[in-house]
Motif scaffolding. Sequence first.
Motif, PDB file in Angstrom:
ATOM      1  N   ARG A  72       0.496  -1.158   0.023  1.00 19.16           N
ATOM      2  CA  ARG A  72       0.038  -0.084  -0.118  1.00 19.16           C
ATOM      3  C   ARG A  72       0.887   1.315  -0.005  1.00 19.16           C
ATOM      4  O   ARG A  72       0.524   2.249  -0.498  1.00 19.16           O
ATOM      5  CB  ARG A  72      -0.882   0.010   1.188  1.00 19.16           C
ATOM      6  CG  ARG A  72      -2.112  -0.818   1.159  1.00 19.16           C
ATOM      7  CD  ARG A  72      -3.175  -0.798   2.089  1.00 19.16           C
ATOM      8  NE  ARG A  72      -2.813  -0.970   3.534  1.00 19.16           N
ATOM      9  CZ  ARG A  72      -2.745  -1.890   4.188  1.00 19.16           C
ATOM     10  NH1 ARG A  72      -3.155  -3.116   3.585  1.00 19.16           N
ATOM     11  NH2 ARG A  72      -2.331  -2.003   5.221  1.00 19.16           N
ATOM     12  N   THR A 107       0.635   2.339  -4.215  1.00 16.36           N
ATOM     13  CA  THR A 107       0.001   3.525  -4.400  1.00 16.36           C
ATOM     14  C   THR A 107       0.719   4.668  -4.987  1.00 16.36           C
ATOM     15  O   THR A 107       0.230   5.472  -5.701  1.00 16.36           O
ATOM     16  CB  THR A 107      -0.910   3.932  -3.071  1.00 16.36           C
ATOM     17  OG1 THR A 107       0.032   4.127  -2.061  1.00 16.36           O
ATOM     18  CG2 THR A 107      -1.935   3.081  -2.560  1.00 16.36           C
ATOM     19  N   GLU A 133      -9.998  -3.984 -12.134  1.00 17.56           N
ATOM     20  CA  GLU A 133      -9.361  -2.885 -11.288  1.00 17.56           C
ATOM     21  C   GLU A 133      -8.125  -2.480 -11.680  1.00 17.56           C
ATOM     22  O   GLU A 133      -7.779  -1.105 -11.821  1.00 17.56           O
ATOM     23  CB  GLU A 133      -9.052  -3.712  -9.681  1.00 17.56           C
ATOM     24  CG  GLU A 133     -10.254  -3.715  -9.262  1.00 17.56           C
ATOM     25  CD  GLU A 133     -10.237  -4.849  -7.742  1.00 17.56           C
ATOM     26  OE1 GLU A 133     -11.294  -5.187  -7.294  1.00 17.56           O
ATOM     27  OE2 GLU A 133      -9.149  -5.190  -7.729  1.00 17.56           O
ATOM     28  N   GLU A 186      -4.500  11.834  -8.063  1.00 16.98           N
ATOM     29  CA  GLU A 186      -5.130  11.156  -6.818  1.00 16.98           C
ATOM     30  C   GLU A 186      -6.009  10.026  -7.045  1.00 16.98           C
ATOM     31  O   GLU A 186      -6.188   9.090  -6.491  1.00 16.98           O
ATOM     32  CB  GLU A 186      -6.133  12.508  -6.251  1.00 16.98           C
ATOM     33  CG  GLU A 186      -5.167  13.482  -5.373  1.00 16.98           C
ATOM     34  CD  GLU A 186      -4.128  12.651  -4.221  1.00 16.98           C
ATOM     35  OE1 GLU A 186      -4.705  11.649  -3.643  1.00 16.98           O
ATOM     36  OE2 GLU A 186      -3.049  12.781  -4.366  1.00 16.98           O
ATOM     37  N   GLY A 187      -6.503  10.002  -8.369  1.00 23.27           N
ATOM     38  CA  GLY A 187      -7.529   8.900  -8.945  1.00 23.27           C
ATOM     39  C   GLY A 187      -6.776   7.760  -8.959  1.00 23.27           C
ATOM     40  O   GLY A 187      -7.003   6.791  -8.698  1.00 23.27           O
ATOM     41  N   ARG A 211      -4.108   7.169  -7.451  1.00 23.55           N
ATOM     42  CA  ARG A 211      -3.435   6.411  -6.112  1.00 23.55           C
ATOM     43  C   ARG A 211      -4.805   5.727  -5.473  1.00 23.55           C
ATOM     44  O   ARG A 211      -4.671   4.621  -4.808  1.00 23.55           O
ATOM     45  CB  ARG A 211      -3.115   7.684  -5.242  1.00 23.55           C
ATOM     46  CG  ARG A 211      -2.638   7.247  -3.910  1.00 23.55           C
ATOM     47  CD  ARG A 211      -2.529   8.640  -3.007  1.00 23.55           C
ATOM     48  NE  ARG A 211      -0.911   9.133  -3.276  1.00 23.55           N
ATOM     49  CZ  ARG A 211      -0.789  10.253  -3.929  1.00 23.55           C
ATOM     50  NH1 ARG A 211      -1.874  11.103  -4.282  1.00 23.55           N
ATOM     51  NH2 ARG A 211       0.477  10.760  -4.339  1.00 23.55           N
ATOM     52  N   GLU A 212      -5.877   6.418  -5.572  1.00 21.59           N
ATOM     53  CA  GLU A 212      -7.198   5.793  -4.850  1.00 21.59           C
ATOM     54  C   GLU A 212      -7.457   4.390  -5.521  1.00 21.59           C
ATOM     55  O   GLU A 212      -8.009   3.331  -4.827  1.00 21.59           O
ATOM     56  CB  GLU A 212      -8.181   6.807  -4.939  1.00 21.59           C
ATOM     57  CG  GLU A 212      -9.584   6.189  -4.426  1.00 21.59           C
ATOM     58  CD  GLU A 212      -9.361   5.596  -2.968  1.00 21.59           C
ATOM     59  OE1 GLU A 212     -10.340   5.030  -2.674  1.00 21.59           O
ATOM     60  OE2 GLU A 212      -8.585   6.101  -2.237  1.00 21.59           O
ATOM     61  N   ALA A 213      -7.280   4.540  -6.762  1.00 14.13           N
ATOM     62  CA  ALA A 213      -7.751   3.251  -7.584  1.00 14.13           C
ATOM     63  C   ALA A 213      -6.623   2.039  -7.341  1.00 14.13           C
ATOM     64  O   ALA A 213      -7.222   0.644  -7.019  1.00 14.13           O
ATOM     65  CB  ALA A 213      -7.895   3.484  -8.990  1.00 14.13           C
ATOM     66  N   ARG A 232      -4.989   1.751  -4.177  1.00  7.82           N
ATOM     67  CA  ARG A 232      -5.316   1.625  -2.907  1.00  7.82           C
ATOM     68  C   ARG A 232      -6.694   0.596  -2.769  1.00  7.82           C
ATOM     69  O   ARG A 232      -6.555  -0.327  -2.024  1.00  7.82           O
ATOM     70  CB  ARG A 232      -5.523   2.905  -2.023  1.00  7.82           C
ATOM     71  CG  ARG A 232      -5.849   2.605  -0.641  1.00  7.82           C
ATOM     72  CD  ARG A 232      -6.546   3.763   0.105  1.00  7.82           C
ATOM     73  NE  ARG A 232      -7.845   3.995  -0.511  1.00  7.82           N
ATOM     74  CZ  ARG A 232      -8.903   3.227   0.076  1.00  7.82           C
ATOM     75  NH1 ARG A 232      -8.625   2.039   0.721  1.00  7.82           N
ATOM     76  NH2 ARG A 232     -10.032   3.323  -0.697  1.00  7.82           N
ATOM     77  N   GLN A 233      -7.613   1.033  -3.681  1.00  6.90           N
ATOM     78  CA  GLN A 233      -8.812   0.042  -3.756  1.00  6.90           C
ATOM     79  C   GLN A 233      -8.476  -1.278  -4.048  1.00  6.90           C
ATOM     80  O   GLN A 233      -9.154  -2.313  -3.487  1.00  6.90           O
ATOM     81  CB  GLN A 233      -9.798   0.666  -4.360  1.00  6.90           C
ATOM     82  CG  GLN A 233     -11.214   0.018  -4.240  1.00  6.90           C
ATOM     83  CD  GLN A 233     -11.926   0.095  -2.582  1.00  6.90           C
ATOM     84  OE1 GLN A 233     -12.112   1.270  -2.117  1.00  6.90           O
ATOM     85  NE2 GLN A 233     -12.237  -0.860  -2.156  1.00  6.90           N
ATOM     86  N   GLU A 259      -6.675  -3.071  -1.345  1.00  9.49           N
ATOM     87  CA  GLU A 259      -7.627  -3.580  -0.212  1.00  9.49           C
ATOM     88  C   GLU A 259      -8.566  -4.611  -0.461  1.00  9.49           C
ATOM     89  O   GLU A 259      -8.574  -5.417   0.179  1.00  9.49           O
ATOM     90  CB  GLU A 259      -8.406  -2.151   0.056  1.00  9.49           C
ATOM     91  CG  GLU A 259      -9.239  -2.281   1.272  1.00  9.49           C
ATOM     92  CD  GLU A 259      -9.692  -0.906   1.617  1.00  9.49           C
ATOM     93  OE1 GLU A 259     -11.400  -0.851   1.490  1.00  9.49           O
ATOM     94  OE2 GLU A 259      -9.129  -0.076   2.039  1.00  9.49           O
TER      95      GLU A 259
END
Length: 234
Positions: free
Chosen positions: A107, A111, A202, A216-217, A219-221, A223-224, A227
């Motif tokens: 992570r 990310t 994903e 940011e998108g 990084r978040e994609a 991370r998701q 997870e």
Amino acid sequence: MFQPVGGPKGTRLYEKVVMQIKSAISVGDLKPGDKLPSERELAEIFGVSRTSIREALKSLVAMGLIKIRHGDGIYVCESRGEEQLKNIGAYLMSHQGTLKDLFEIRRVLETEAAAWAAERGAPEKVQELVNLINTVKEGIAKRSGGYLLFLGEHDTKFHLCLAEASENQVLLRVMNNLLDLLAESRARAWSIPGRPLRSVEEHAKIVEAIVSGDVEGAREAMRQHLENVEKEIL
């Protein structure tokens, strides 16, 4: 800044301490050169034994995040970027740790790799990611089943290609080591019904954000994605 430790059942106490201190460093609550409370004070703050604090500090030192000056105190390291990646890489090779430890490192690294690729990835490297996604989707369409090996190879290529697109050669070397350590868990993930195909979708979302330059998108994609995989494996 810190709270008495709690968290996921089964997580060792020192790991919870490590997570809080790492988080404080990453968000800037603790800055390079800052002095941390003493070992005794940290034990009181986190509500754990000094043995747990020593284990946490040992891990943080190995990762290059803090340094201990005997007779003086505990300080946040001045080093950043590639120097810390080198330390994390060395730590991974000497301490395989638990699967949860490895996902925690993923992570942190992946990310940022996705964010860097969106921010500064060379056009040809980004195009390689696009081509990889297109190739795997075409491969799935041509197969009626029996594509686990094919998707497993895609997964490895995707994560290494992403590391290359981050334009950080140290990160690429670390990711090679990390993927080797995760070989068993990744094979387990591919055996979960539907997980390989979900990973492809994903991955496609991550690449879409990278192509559009959405830092940011991306990084978040990522991370998701990590997870989701972790939840299904652990």
